[in-house]
Design an enzyme around this catalytic site. Structure first.
Site, PDB file in Angstrom:
ATOM      1  N   GLU A   1      11.254   1.140  -0.925  1.00  0.00           N
ATOM      2  CA  GLU A   1      11.027  -0.043  -0.055  1.00  0.00           C
ATOM      3  C   GLU A   1      11.513  -1.349  -0.762  1.00  0.00           C
ATOM      4  O   GLU A   1      10.691  -2.244  -0.930  1.00  0.00           O
ATOM      5  CB  GLU A   1       9.399  -0.042   0.206  1.00  0.00           C
TER       6      GLU A   1
ATOM      7  N   GLU B   1       0.172   5.660  -0.797  1.00  0.00           N
ATOM      8  CA  GLU B   1      -0.776   4.716  -1.348  1.00  0.00           C
ATOM      9  C   GLU B   1      -1.891   5.292  -1.639  1.00  0.00           C
ATOM     10  O   GLU B   1      -3.237   4.657  -1.022  1.00  0.00           O
ATOM     11  CB  GLU B   1      -0.889   3.382  -0.415  1.00  0.00           C
TER      12      GLU B   1
HETATM   13  C1  XIL Z   1       4.829  -2.236   6.665  1.00  0.00           C
HETATM   14  C2  XIL Z   1       5.928  -2.945   7.695  1.00  0.00           C
HETATM   15  O1  XIL Z   1       6.976  -3.447   6.895  1.00  0.00           O
HETATM   16  C3  XIL Z   1       5.214  -3.868   8.787  1.00  0.00           C
HETATM   17  O2  XIL Z   1       6.288  -3.992   9.805  1.00  0.00           O
HETATM   18  C4  XIL Z   1       4.034  -3.188   9.220  1.00  0.00           C
HETATM   19  O3  XIL Z   1       3.334  -3.916   9.904  1.00  0.00           O
HETATM   20  C5  XIL Z   1       3.232  -2.614   8.171  1.00  0.00           C
HETATM   21  O4  XIL Z   1       3.805  -1.662   7.224  1.00  0.00           O
HETATM   22  N1  XIL Z   1       4.106  -0.255   2.052  1.00  0.00           N
HETATM   23  C6  XIL Z   1       4.552   0.792   2.936  1.00  0.00           C
HETATM   24  C7  XIL Z   1       5.155   0.399   4.287  1.00  0.00           C
HETATM   25  O5  XIL Z   1       4.558   1.928   2.610  1.00  0.00           O
HETATM   26  O6  XIL Z   1       4.846   1.196   5.384  1.00  0.00           O
HETATM   27  C8  XIL Z   1       4.761  -1.054   4.738  1.00  0.00           C
HETATM   28  O7  XIL Z   1       5.335  -1.409   5.692  1.00  0.00           O
HETATM   29  C9  XIL Z   1       4.957  -1.925   3.747  1.00  0.00           C
HETATM   30  C10 XIL Z   1       3.991  -1.719   2.456  1.00  0.00           C
END
Ligand code: XIL
Length: 386
Positions: A284, A157
């Protein structure tokens, strides 16, 4: 592959472990539920984000997956909470679990502005100091996991959420903090410019080559179907090429909403990356049943009509993922994996993101671990083409 699937369907009892009875009152008609990873055996691994405490809860469903991503245990604030003091006690048991159960591990993530421990920025470091912190972190983590991971999301990101065309054209598309009110995201860029990103990749590459590790180097982000942000990504990749910054793939997070998904833009994004010879992983994946992030209504259960739309979206997404998994042109990259951000709807980060306490049903299995319509279209290799 079609033949393989038919074979699975007809003779799969020895291969297929899960069974369920459909909710139609007829207990005599048992439906055999194939494992996701078996259906996709000729395409790519199917992964799930996991935390250690969910391993026993999801014992029934985890055979579906041949890859896992640690939901937070491999992030900087956990692996190096104090400078120079690495701590892998949260992460090692999951990696052991994965190894014992024949699952690969996606390394997520080395540098993410949202998971930096305070010390990284709190003493207003010089550029040189900050880059050396990044390099030490990258080296320490990589040398711990070695080849127990098959890919690293080296940087997560780093691009602005909604760059304007003017910003894309002028190169002003890196996350600076002014749009997100996130000081740390801005500080990394304010102090180092793009060098914080490139140093992380170069260091990861150096450590890999020096030790003959095999993992791949990925950049991971969301919102890349938005044409301006996709353009920003491509410009960043151009810059990498000019600067000799190594990268092998791009992770599309794929946190989608029912109301704001455009399959053509999804395909355009994948095509534009693979055409550059880079691989793509969907890293994701989840599909919120709410039309957009701030939708004001909260449902008590997933409405049937939305369940259908969600299923069709999953089918289309996977159709495109399959289409780009076997490139005809040798110079092209390909889709090399799809990871779900969670296992079943009983626990999803979307229950509290972006709206706290708003229940969501974004995954392939329901709260009772039964396959949803989304599951069936995810594995429908025929309907959505290849
Ligand atoms: C999120 C997790 O799902 C949560 O449990 C944590 O509190 C924060 O991070 N993008 C990403 C992930 O790259 O690492 C994130 O995961 C969700 C958004």
């Amino acid at each position: 592959m079609k033949k393989n699937l038919n074979f699975l369907m007809m003779f799969g009892l020895c291969l297929l472990t899960a069974c369920s009875t459909p909710n139609n009152g007829s207990s005599s008609s048992e439906v055999t539920v194939p494992l996701l990873k078996d259906v996709y055996a000729n395409y790519f691994p199917i992964g799930a984000a996991l935390t250690e405490n969910k391993i026993s809860l999801y014992e029934d469903l985890l055979p579906n997956f041949n890859s896992i991503t640690q939901e937070y245990e491999a992030k900087w604030s956990i692996t190096e909470p104090l400078e120079g003091q690495f701590d892998f006690s949260s992460s090692d048991p999951m990696v052991e679990y994965a190894k014992e159960n024949g699952k690969g591990v996606r390394g997520h993530t080395l540098v993410w502005y949202k998971s930096l421990p305070r010390y990284v920025l709190s003493d207003n470091p010089s550029k040189e100091k900050l880059i050396s912190r990044i390099e030490n972190h990258v080296e320490g983590v990589i040398n711990h996991f070695k080849d127990d991971v098959y890919v690293w999301d080296v940087v997560n990101e780093a691009l602005r959420d909604y760059p304007s065309l003017a910003q894309v054209e002028s190169g002003d598309f890196y996350r600076t903090g002014d749009e997100t009110n996130d000081a740390t995201g801005g500080d990394l860029f304010a102090i180092c410019g793009i060098d914080y990103i490139e140093s992380a990749f170069k260091e990861a590459y150096r450590v890999r080559q020096e030790n003959n590790y095999n993992f791949k180097l990925f950049y991971n982000d969301y919102g890349l179907n938005y044409p301006n942000k996709r353009e920003a990504l491509l410009k960043m990749l151009d810059q990498f090429a000019l600067d000799g910054t190594p990268i092998e793939g791009v992770g599309l997070q794929a946190h989608y909403y029912l109301g704001s998904f455009n399959i053509d833009e999804f395909e355009n994004t994948i095509r534009s990356i693979v055409e550059r010879g880079l691989d793509v992983q969907i890293t994701e994946l989840d599909v919120s049943i709410y039309p957009y992030s701030t939708y004001p209504i909260t449902y008590d259960e997933i409405p049937e009509s939305l369940s259908k739309i969600q299923a069709s979206m999953y089918g289309q997404i996977m159709g495109i993922a399959r289409k780009y998994s076997h490139p005809e042109n040798d110079a092209y990259g390909k889709v090399t994996g799809v990871t779900m951000w969670g296992v079943a709807d009983d626990i999803t980060w979307l229950d509290n993101n972006p709206v706290s306490g708003r229940k969501n049903w974004p995954l392939l299995f329901d709260e009772f671990h039964e396959p949803k319509q989304a599951f069936w279209s995810f594995i429908d290799l025929d309907k959505y083409g290849e």
